[in-house]
Design a protein around this motif. Structure first.
Motif, mmCIF file in Angstrom:
data_model
loop_
_atom_site.group_PDB
_atom_site.id
_atom_site.type_symbol
_atom_site.label_atom_id
_atom_site.label_comp_id
_atom_site.label_asym_id
_atom_site.label_seq_id
_atom_site.Cartn_x
_atom_site.Cartn_y
_atom_site.Cartn_z
ATOM 1 N N UNK A 108 0.812 -1.228 0.000
ATOM 2 C CA UNK A 108 0.000 0.000 0.000
ATOM 3 C C UNK A 108 0.839 1.269 0.000
ATOM 4 N N UNK A 109 1.978 1.251 0.667
ATOM 5 C CA UNK A 109 2.796 2.469 0.712
ATOM 6 C C UNK A 109 3.915 2.443 -0.322
ATOM 7 N N UNK A 110 3.954 1.409 -1.170
ATOM 8 C CA UNK A 110 4.951 1.337 -2.225
ATOM 9 C C UNK A 110 6.360 1.082 -1.716
ATOM 10 N N UNK A 111 6.481 0.229 -0.729
ATOM 11 C CA UNK A 111 7.760 -0.022 -0.072
ATOM 12 C C UNK A 111 8.174 -1.482 -0.210
ATOM 13 N N UNK A 112 7.700 -2.167 -1.232
ATOM 14 C CA UNK A 112 7.880 -3.613 -1.355
ATOM 15 C C UNK A 112 9.352 -4.015 -1.350
ATOM 16 N N UNK A 113 10.188 -3.279 -2.040
ATOM 17 C CA UNK A 113 11.594 -3.651 -2.137
ATOM 18 C C UNK A 113 12.404 -3.268 -0.899
ATOM 19 N N UNK A 114 11.800 -2.558 0.029
ATOM 20 C CA UNK A 114 12.522 -2.117 1.226
ATOM 21 C C UNK A 114 11.852 -2.616 2.509
ATOM 22 N N UNK A 115 11.359 -3.860 2.514
ATOM 23 C CA UNK A 115 10.668 -4.397 3.687
ATOM 24 C C UNK A 115 11.616 -4.554 4.878
ATOM 25 N N UNK A 116 12.897 -4.855 4.616
ATOM 26 C CA UNK A 116 13.865 -4.964 5.710
ATOM 27 C C UNK A 116 14.043 -3.615 6.408
ATOM 28 N N UNK A 117 14.063 -2.552 5.630
ATOM 29 C CA UNK A 117 14.164 -1.207 6.200
ATOM 30 C C UNK A 117 12.943 -0.899 7.069
ATOM 31 N N UNK A 118 11.768 -1.304 6.617
ATOM 32 C CA UNK A 118 10.548 -1.102 7.397
ATOM 33 C C UNK A 118 10.604 -1.883 8.708
ATOM 34 N N UNK A 119 11.042 -3.125 8.653
ATOM 35 C CA UNK A 119 11.156 -3.943 9.864
ATOM 36 C C UNK A 119 12.148 -3.335 10.857
ATOM 37 N N UNK A 120 13.282 -2.868 10.359
ATOM 38 C CA UNK A 120 14.275 -2.255 11.244
ATOM 39 C C UNK A 120 13.739 -0.963 11.865
ATOM 40 N N UNK A 121 12.968 -0.205 11.106
ATOM 41 C CA UNK A 121 12.364 1.017 11.651
ATOM 42 C C UNK A 121 11.397 0.685 12.776
ATOM 43 N N UNK A 122 10.617 -0.368 12.591
ATOM 44 C CA UNK A 122 9.675 -0.780 13.628
ATOM 45 C C UNK A 122 10.424 -1.241 14.877
ATOM 46 N N UNK A 123 11.419 -2.092 14.687
ATOM 47 C CA UNK A 123 12.178 -2.623 15.823
ATOM 48 C C UNK A 123 12.904 -1.503 16.569
ATOM 49 N N UNK A 124 13.631 -0.671 15.830
ATOM 50 C CA UNK A 124 14.375 0.413 16.478
ATOM 51 C C UNK A 124 13.448 1.436 17.126
ATOM 52 N N UNK A 125 12.308 1.680 16.510
ATOM 53 C CA UNK A 125 11.332 2.581 17.114
ATOM 54 C C UNK A 125 10.821 2.053 18.441
ATOM 55 N N UNK A 126 10.540 0.758 18.502
ATOM 56 C CA UNK A 126 10.087 0.157 19.760
ATOM 57 C C UNK A 126 11.190 0.192 20.808
ATOM 58 N N UNK A 127 12.410 -0.123 20.413
ATOM 59 C CA UNK A 127 13.519 -0.146 21.367
ATOM 60 C C UNK A 127 13.772 1.250 21.917
ATOM 61 N N UNK A 128 13.932 2.237 21.040
ATOM 62 C CA UNK A 128 14.226 3.591 21.500
ATOM 63 C C UNK A 128 13.050 4.208 22.249
ATOM 64 N N UNK A 129 11.836 3.887 21.814
ATOM 65 C CA UNK A 129 10.661 4.376 22.535
ATOM 66 C C UNK A 129 10.587 3.811 23.940
ATOM 67 N N UNK A 130 10.873 2.531 24.081
ATOM 68 C CA UNK A 130 10.864 1.912 25.411
ATOM 69 C C UNK A 130 11.975 2.470 26.284
ATOM 70 N N UNK A 131 13.176 2.611 25.711
ATOM 71 C CA UNK A 131 14.282 3.172 26.482
ATOM 72 C C UNK A 131 13.978 4.600 26.925
ATOM 73 N N UNK A 132 13.412 5.388 26.025
ATOM 74 C CA UNK A 132 13.044 6.760 26.361
ATOM 75 C C UNK A 132 12.030 6.781 27.493
ATOM 76 N N UNK A 133 11.022 5.918 27.382
ATOM 77 C CA UNK A 133 9.981 5.869 28.412
ATOM 78 C C UNK A 133 10.565 5.481 29.764
ATOM 79 N N UNK A 134 11.357 4.426 29.788
ATOM 80 C CA UNK A 134 11.845 3.918 31.069
ATOM 81 C C UNK A 134 12.979 4.742 31.657
ATOM 82 N N UNK A 135 13.729 5.461 30.845
ATOM 83 C CA UNK A 135 14.807 6.271 31.411
ATOM 84 C C UNK A 135 14.364 7.696 31.718
#
Length: 142
Positions: A108-135
């Protein structure tokens, strides 16, 4: 009792029933737990997964009403938080796989060839968001 207090109690109870029913429907209709056991090759432990979710939901609901302070040292809280995060992450991964969310999203967003980049953005967003929240938020920064 005051009519306003009774009304709040009824609304709170109704909201709890609605959220609980949605949670049960989410897990049962989508088949999250069986898919999780299939991914992790732990089909023989399916009853433990089910009971872990039931007991965890009941205890978390009860604790959210009490707002307790456990006072455990960080050395103990870190493994507990890590284990809880891994379990929730596995549930989220099972849900994502069941619903095929990422392939649909990338198309839908035209990102088919960059799915790994999308996954890394999701993972890093969760990690940094959690670290920000807890620290920042938990340690009294805000």
């Amino acid at each position: 009792m005051n009519a306003q207090i009774i009304l709040v109690m009824i609304i709170g109870f109704a909201e709890g029933i609605a959220v609980g029913a949605g949670f049960v429907a989410f897990l049962s209709v989508l088949g999250i737990i069986p898919r999780l056991t299939q991914i992790t090759k732990t089909r023989h432990l399916i009853r433990y997964y089910e009971w872990a979710i039931i007991v965890g939901a009941v205890i978390a609901s009860w604790l959210s009403l009490r707002n307790p302070v456990l006072g455990l040292p960080r050395a103990i809280m870190v493994p507990i938080g890590l284990g809880a995060g891994v379990f929730i992450g596995m549930l989220a991964a099972a849900l994502t796989e069941v619903l095929n969310v990422l392939p649909i999203l990338t198309k839908r967003i035209g990102f088919i060839d960059k799915i790994l980049l999308l996954l890394m953005a999701i993972v890093l967003g969760k990690v940094f968001g959690s670290l920000f929240h807890w620290t920042i938020f938990v340690d009294g920064g805000f």
